[in-house]
Design an enzyme around this catalytic site. Sequence first.
Site, short mmCIF file in Angstrom:
data_model
loop_
_atom_site.label_atom_id
_atom_site.label_comp_id
_atom_site.label_asym_id
_atom_site.label_seq_id
_atom_site.Cartn_x
_atom_site.Cartn_y
_atom_site.Cartn_z
N GLU A 35 -7.02 12.16 3.26
CA GLU A 35 -7.29 10.77 3.29
C GLU A 35 -8.25 10.45 2.07
O GLU A 35 -8.38 9.39 1.54
CB GLU A 35 -7.92 10.29 4.37
CG GLU A 35 -6.89 10.18 5.75
CD GLU A 35 -5.86 9.28 5.53
OE1 GLU A 35 -6.11 8.27 5.02
OE2 GLU A 35 -4.93 9.54 6.27
N GLU A 67 -12.38 8.20 -1.77
CA GLU A 67 -13.44 7.73 -1.16
C GLU A 67 -13.90 8.63 0.16
O GLU A 67 -13.17 9.04 1.03
CB GLU A 67 -12.72 6.60 0.07
CG GLU A 67 -12.42 5.27 -1.12
CD GLU A 67 -11.55 4.00 -0.42
OE1 GLU A 67 -11.87 3.70 0.56
OE2 GLU A 67 -10.28 4.40 -0.80
N LYS A 116 -13.82 8.69 4.10
CA LYS A 116 -12.64 8.36 4.74
C LYS A 116 -12.15 9.80 5.33
O LYS A 116 -12.75 10.85 5.32
CB LYS A 116 -11.34 7.99 4.04
CG LYS A 116 -11.58 6.57 3.39
CD LYS A 116 -10.12 6.17 2.71
CE LYS A 116 -8.96 6.00 3.57
NZ LYS A 116 -8.54 4.76 4.36
N GLU A 163 0.88 -1.16 0.08
CA GLU A 163 0.02 0.20 0.01
C GLU A 163 0.83 1.31 -0.03
O GLU A 163 1.74 1.29 0.90
CB GLU A 163 -0.89 -0.16 1.34
CG GLU A 163 -2.04 0.98 1.09
CD GLU A 163 -2.66 1.01 2.42
OE1 GLU A 163 -3.33 0.07 2.95
OE2 GLU A 163 -2.67 2.09 3.19
#
Length: 481
Positions: free
Chosen positions: A361, A350, A353, A281
């Site tokens: 984020e 997203e 988040k 990640e």
Amino acid sequence: ANCCSLYIYYIADASVVGVNYGTTGNNLPDVASVVRLLQKNGITSVRLYDANSTVLNALANTGITVIVMLPNNNIAAVAASPSAARQWVLRNVAAHYPATRIHAVDVGNEVFLKARSLTRQLVPAMVNVHAALQSLGLDRAVKVTTPIAFTALAESWPPSAGRFRSDIARPVMRPMLNFLLRTGSWLSINAYPFFSYLDQPDKIPLDYALGNYTPGVRDPGTGLVYHSLLDAQIDAAYFAMEKLVGSSSSSSSATVSAREDYFADNKQGKGTRTPPVHIQEHGWPHRGSKQVGKPPGRRLLASQTSAAASIANAKAYNNYVINRVLSGNTGTPHRPDADMDTHIFSLFDENLKGFGPSDIERYFGLFYPNQTKVYDFDFRGRALLAAASWCVANASVGEARLQAAMDYACSHGADCSDIQPGAACFEPNTKAAHASHAFNSYYQRYGRVTGACDFAGAAYIVHRAPKIGKCVLPSKVPIGV
Ligand SMILES: *[C@@H]1O[C@H](CO)[C@@H](O)[C@H](O)[C@H]1NC(C)=O
Ligand SMILES: *[C@@H]1O[C@H](CO)[C@@H](O)[C@H](O)[C@H]1NC(C)=O
Ligand SMILES: *[C@@H]1O[C@H](CO)[C@@H](O)[C@H](O)[C@H]1NC(C)=O
């Protein structure tokens, strides 16, 4: 004879670059659309944060490889009970494999950071999941690993000083690394050059964090020069693992018997074996600001990060990662032969988040939720392939001319070690095959200028990666094309 029938053309595929498919948003496309989007964009590997059966079903028969996750809140049960592990594997892996090409199970996510109390149960849980896979005959196809946060390292600069936090090094990392080696798996690290840069923007050059810092930074311990912070972080992890080589096993660990102690093999002079490092990640946000503190005192570090979190920087970093893997230039200064399997965070922005609409984020996506690209990238590497080239032998000039040219190349800088009897590329044992290796090595070494692929007419340039026997001819492609 047809000079080219010897070659199978294909894209070098030793390493994989995929995406993390996070779903913390209320405006994301339905799963079928997501799968079509992956296929349309040539994305061949996804990592999930669960083992959602709707998603796994949608990925069936697509050829896309999948990493599933056993969530942190299942670790205790699975560590305590082989039958709980088997139930989990039956439902979340065996039920979908092989139609869905699950190739790894992440046991938990950043346990040392996000679920500290489970630290001692982590390796036993991994062992039980692996045993369950083994009992179902799936352990060769499906590997077990666990993504650790980069903060598992107490020291990461210079890379040669890399070491794990002392509270986890001997009791957890050592048995884990042993397990990873024994089972043919890898160490998964979540590493974010972006966040390292944010912590020290005055000390870390932006280009270094973006992977393209020409002056380089020298590790005083080894003399190795780093042009990319990501490389430095990967090497810090390799050095940290190597420091555990030869240290004695923790007596509190019941998971590794002496017979299976692969690190002990190292001590007996069998070389420095460590599992490979995969960056499971990482990524770079295209807008937003970083949060500091906890609510209610939480605030945004607006000025510092709005500059770093830009479309231009996100595009530069993620294209660097994609091109790096597709080009085959995956080795690091300390481990020049290393592969670099990696997953970019994240597939989509997203919107649930983080904390508030300006939190970085929420802006790590390669795509907006409406499926448009945030910036350009190409998982098929077409631009790269157009830029790459190789030099191969022209068999029709005859063996004598090939031999003469090969003698020249091998004595003027080409690496001809691989084509010696018994070496990896000796087969097929023909003049044309050997000469191709020698010519290409010479050509790559001298920067792929046309004149470096002449050899009095015995060689010519090709633009697709040739494979000869089991060997792929390497190409050094400039990063960031
Ligand atoms: C699984 O994914 C589907 C599709 O995204 C979603 O509707 C569903 O809520 C998910 N299930 C779980 C248990 O998270
Ligand atoms: C998709 O969303 C982005 C961000 O909201 C927007 O800028 C873009 O215009 C949208 N594209 C389409 C085709 O709707
Ligand atoms: C290979 O060599 C032959 C004979 O010299 C020549 O006719 C041919 O054009 C060459 N092929 C390539 C692709 O350069």
